[in-house]
Write a protein that holds these residues in place. Structure first.
Motif, PDB file in Angstrom:
ATOM      1  N   GLU A  23       6.338  63.231  59.653  1.00 30.86           N
ATOM      2  CA  GLU A  23       6.460  62.007  59.412  1.00 30.86           C
ATOM      3  C   GLU A  23       7.729  61.069  60.075  1.00 30.86           C
ATOM      4  O   GLU A  23       8.795  61.839  59.674  1.00 30.86           O
ATOM      5  N   THR A  24       8.106  60.176  60.313  1.00 30.99           N
ATOM      6  CA  THR A  24       9.440  59.771  60.968  1.00 30.99           C
ATOM      7  C   THR A  24       9.908  58.393  59.501  1.00 30.99           C
ATOM      8  O   THR A  24       8.247  57.474  59.951  1.00 30.99           O
ATOM      9  N   LEU A  25      10.750  57.651  59.757  1.00 30.36           N
ATOM     10  CA  LEU A  25      11.535  57.074  59.126  1.00 30.36           C
ATOM     11  C   LEU A  25      11.685  55.745  60.081  1.00 30.36           C
ATOM     12  O   LEU A  25      11.350  56.295  61.279  1.00 30.36           O
ATOM     13  N   LYS A  26      10.981  54.702  59.793  1.00 32.81           N
ATOM     14  CA  LYS A  26      11.062  53.287  60.952  1.00 32.81           C
ATOM     15  C   LYS A  26      12.473  53.146  60.316  1.00 32.81           C
ATOM     16  O   LYS A  26      12.026  52.558  58.809  1.00 32.81           O
ATOM     17  N   ALA A  33      12.615  54.577  65.118  1.00 39.06           N
ATOM     18  CA  ALA A  33      12.764  55.106  64.399  1.00 39.06           C
ATOM     19  C   ALA A  33      14.203  55.660  64.353  1.00 39.06           C
ATOM     20  O   ALA A  33      15.309  55.268  65.268  1.00 39.06           O
ATOM     21  N   LEU A  34      14.243  56.230  62.861  1.00 33.96           N
ATOM     22  CA  LEU A  34      15.747  56.165  62.000  1.00 33.96           C
ATOM     23  C   LEU A  34      15.716  57.921  62.990  1.00 33.96           C
ATOM     24  O   LEU A  34      14.991  58.912  62.553  1.00 33.96           O
ATOM     25  N   VAL A  35      17.175  58.417  63.072  1.00 32.33           N
ATOM     26  CA  VAL A  35      17.087  59.832  63.662  1.00 32.33           C
ATOM     27  C   VAL A  35      18.211  60.536  61.991  1.00 32.33           C
ATOM     28  O   VAL A  35      19.315  59.732  61.866  1.00 32.33           O
ATOM     29  N   GLU A  36      17.973  61.449  61.721  1.00 33.12           N
ATOM     30  CA  GLU A  36      19.258  62.278  60.985  1.00 33.12           C
ATOM     31  C   GLU A  36      20.154  62.888  61.189  1.00 33.12           C
ATOM     32  O   GLU A  36      20.042  63.533  62.219  1.00 33.12           O
ATOM     33  N   THR A  43      22.666  64.347  54.572  1.00 37.88           N
ATOM     34  CA  THR A  43      21.915  64.315  55.594  1.00 37.88           C
ATOM     35  C   THR A  43      21.511  62.800  55.570  1.00 37.88           C
ATOM     36  O   THR A  43      21.012  62.489  54.229  1.00 37.88           O
ATOM     37  N   VAL A  44      22.412  62.052  56.263  1.00 37.89           N
ATOM     38  CA  VAL A  44      21.615  60.958  56.442  1.00 37.89           C
ATOM     39  C   VAL A  44      20.399  59.929  58.276  1.00 37.89           C
ATOM     40  O   VAL A  44      20.126  60.736  58.730  1.00 37.89           O
ATOM     41  N   ASP A  45      19.947  58.660  57.909  1.00 35.88           N
ATOM     42  CA  ASP A  45      19.006  58.998  58.782  1.00 35.88           C
ATOM     43  C   ASP A  45      19.562  57.504  59.386  1.00 35.88           C
ATOM     44  O   ASP A  45      20.271  56.152  58.492  1.00 35.88           O
ATOM     45  N   ILE A  46      20.284  57.265  60.695  1.00 37.11           N
ATOM     46  CA  ILE A  46      20.499  56.649  61.023  1.00 37.11           C
ATOM     47  C   ILE A  46      20.136  55.934  62.158  1.00 37.11           C
ATOM     48  O   ILE A  46      19.276  56.279  62.969  1.00 37.11           O
ATOM     49  N   CYS A  47      19.743  54.354  62.246  1.00 34.90           N
ATOM     50  CA  CYS A  47      19.177  53.864  63.687  1.00 34.90           C
ATOM     51  C   CYS A  47      19.931  53.450  64.700  1.00 34.90           C
ATOM     52  O   CYS A  47      20.921  52.817  64.900  1.00 34.90           O
ATOM     53  N   GLN A  48      19.334  54.101  66.012  1.00 34.72           N
ATOM     54  CA  GLN A  48      20.305  54.062  67.157  1.00 34.72           C
ATOM     55  C   GLN A  48      20.494  52.951  67.595  1.00 34.72           C
ATOM     56  O   GLN A  48      21.550  52.719  68.129  1.00 34.72           O
ATOM     57  N   SER A  49      19.686  51.991  67.249  1.00 39.64           N
ATOM     58  CA  SER A  49      19.799  51.195  67.928  1.00 39.64           C
ATOM     59  C   SER A  49      20.036  49.508  67.430  1.00 39.64           C
ATOM     60  O   SER A  49      21.362  49.529  68.066  1.00 39.64           O
ATOM     61  N   CYS A  50      19.855  49.769  66.494  1.00 36.58           N
ATOM     62  CA  CYS A  50      20.948  48.373  65.304  1.00 36.58           C
ATOM     63  C   CYS A  50      21.336  49.100  64.971  1.00 36.58           C
ATOM     64  O   CYS A  50      22.963  48.265  64.093  1.00 36.58           O
ATOM     65  N   LYS A  51      22.478  50.204  64.538  1.00 37.19           N
ATOM     66  CA  LYS A  51      22.919  51.625  64.137  1.00 37.19           C
ATOM     67  C   LYS A  51      23.285  51.107  62.712  1.00 37.19           C
ATOM     68  O   LYS A  51      24.424  51.348  61.778  1.00 37.19           O
ATOM     69  N   GLY A  52      21.713  50.978  61.664  1.00 33.20           N
ATOM     70  CA  GLY A  52      21.697  50.290  60.395  1.00 33.20           C
ATOM     71  C   GLY A  52      21.461  52.286  60.113  1.00 33.20           C
ATOM     72  O   GLY A  52      21.573  53.219  60.253  1.00 33.20           O
ATOM     73  N   ILE A  53      22.195  52.429  58.514  1.00 31.69           N
ATOM     74  CA  ILE A  53      21.906  53.594  57.882  1.00 31.69           C
ATOM     75  C   ILE A  53      21.247  53.483  56.768  1.00 31.69           C
ATOM     76  O   ILE A  53      21.358  52.723  55.919  1.00 31.69           O
ATOM     77  N   TRP A  54      20.242  54.604  56.192  1.00 29.92           N
ATOM     78  CA  TRP A  54      19.232  54.557  54.706  1.00 29.92           C
ATOM     79  C   TRP A  54      20.088  55.921  54.461  1.00 29.92           C
ATOM     80  O   TRP A  54      19.992  57.049  55.614  1.00 29.92           O
ATOM     81  N   PHE A  55      20.291  55.521  53.441  1.00 29.33           N
ATOM     82  CA  PHE A  55      20.721  56.673  52.433  1.00 29.33           C
ATOM     83  C   PHE A  55      18.957  56.794  51.200  1.00 29.33           C
ATOM     84  O   PHE A  55      19.276  56.034  50.639  1.00 29.33           O
ATOM     85  N   ASP A  56      18.878  57.879  51.367  1.00 32.38           N
ATOM     86  CA  ASP A  56      18.021  58.760  50.468  1.00 32.38           C
ATOM     87  C   ASP A  56      18.771  58.662  48.689  1.00 32.38           C
ATOM     88  O   ASP A  56      19.687  58.965  48.822  1.00 32.38           O
ATOM     89  N   CYS A  57      17.790  58.698  48.027  1.00 34.05           N
ATOM     90  CA  CYS A  57      18.276  58.793  46.697  1.00 34.05           C
ATOM     91  C   CYS A  57      19.385  59.581  46.427  1.00 34.05           C
ATOM     92  O   CYS A  57      19.221  61.055  46.972  1.00 34.05           O
ATOM     93  N   GLY A  58      21.074  59.182  47.054  1.00 35.90           N
ATOM     94  CA  GLY A  58      21.914  59.745  45.948  1.00 35.90           C
ATOM     95  C   GLY A  58      22.939  60.434  47.149  1.00 35.90           C
ATOM     96  O   GLY A  58      23.742  60.550  46.467  1.00 35.90           O
ATOM     97  N   GLU A  59      22.259  59.860  47.922  1.00 34.47           N
ATOM     98  CA  GLU A  59      23.062  59.953  49.285  1.00 34.47           C
ATOM     99  C   GLU A  59      24.694  59.073  49.765  1.00 34.47           C
ATOM    100  O   GLU A  59      25.036  59.616  49.739  1.00 34.47           O
ATOM    101  N   ALA A  98      11.012  46.098  53.943  1.00 31.70           N
ATOM    102  CA  ALA A  98      10.381  46.943  53.800  1.00 31.70           C
ATOM    103  C   ALA A  98      10.957  48.639  53.232  1.00 31.70           C
ATOM    104  O   ALA A  98      11.766  48.765  54.273  1.00 31.70           O
ATOM    105  N   CYS A  99      11.126  49.241  52.497  1.00 31.45           N
ATOM    106  CA  CYS A  99      11.754  50.245  52.669  1.00 31.45           C
ATOM    107  C   CYS A  99      11.532  51.721  53.296  1.00 31.45           C
ATOM    108  O   CYS A  99       9.672  51.585  53.509  1.00 31.45           O
ATOM    109  N   PRO A 100      11.964  52.175  54.774  1.00 30.96           N
ATOM    110  CA  PRO A 100      11.344  53.233  55.319  1.00 30.96           C
ATOM    111  C   PRO A 100      10.422  54.810  54.631  1.00 30.96           C
ATOM    112  O   PRO A 100       9.895  55.483  55.371  1.00 30.96           O
ATOM    113  N   ARG A 101      11.242  55.077  53.156  1.00 30.28           N
ATOM    114  CA  ARG A 101      10.916  56.355  53.317  1.00 30.28           C
ATOM    115  C   ARG A 101       8.936  55.523  52.316  1.00 30.28           C
ATOM    116  O   ARG A 101       8.219  56.456  52.432  1.00 30.28           O
ATOM    117  N   CYS A 102       8.729  54.234  51.019  1.00 32.93           N
ATOM    118  CA  CYS A 102       7.981  54.254  50.653  1.00 32.93           C
ATOM    119  C   CYS A 102       7.192  52.805  51.243  1.00 32.93           C
ATOM    120  O   CYS A 102       6.349  52.461  50.430  1.00 32.93           O
TER     121      CYS A 102
END
Length: 133
Positions: A23-26, A33-36, A43-59, A98-102
């Motif tokens: 599965e890929t996070l959006k 697609a977010l890139v790890e 390990t964080v997930d970054i959007c190469q287009s808009c440069k936003g960052i997703w931090f999972d719980c605790g990251e 919407a959360c990219p994870r859930c």
């Protein structure tokens, strides 16, 4: 009702969600697609287009702690942070994303109460989204 996901224990911060490997996070901002990206401590997930960052719980906590311990940043060389007005995360003016994870709706909040850094948090999986900037 929220979807069920496998859980994992993450460095004592609590229970956190995991997705299966195929599965890929959006990105919640632009849907790309977010890139790890693996850092020293997380390990964080970054959007190469808009440069936003997703931090999972605790990251986010782990990354901030790592940055505070870096020796190549001299606090005295930084310009003091001046706040003219503490901003609040206004629910009415923010776009509901919407959360990219859930896929649950995230809520905006002011990081560290008065930093004027507005982030979004999923109350379901505890992940945090940071827009670029």
């Amino acid at each position: 009702m929220s979807p069920e996901f496998p859980r994992c224990w993450l460095r004592g911060y609590g229970w956190c969600w995991q997705m299966s490997e195929n599965e890929t996070l959006k990105c919640p901002s632009c849907s790309n697609a977010l890139v790890e990206v693996a850092g020293k401590s997380a390990t964080v997930d970054i959007c190469q287009s808009c440069k936003g960052i997703w931090f999972d719980c605790g990251e986010l906590v782990t990354v901030v702690q790592e940055l505070l311990q870096r020796e190549d940043v001299a606090p005295r060389s930084l310009r003091p942070f001046e706040k003219s007005k503490v901003q609040t995360a206004k629910a009415d003016s923010q776009i509901k994303r919407a959360c990219p994870r859930c896929q649950q709706q995230m809520k905006s909040f002011n990081y560290a109460y008065n930093s004027n850094i507005i982030l979004e948090k999923c109350s379901n999986c505890e992940g945090i989204w940071a827009d670029a900037g």
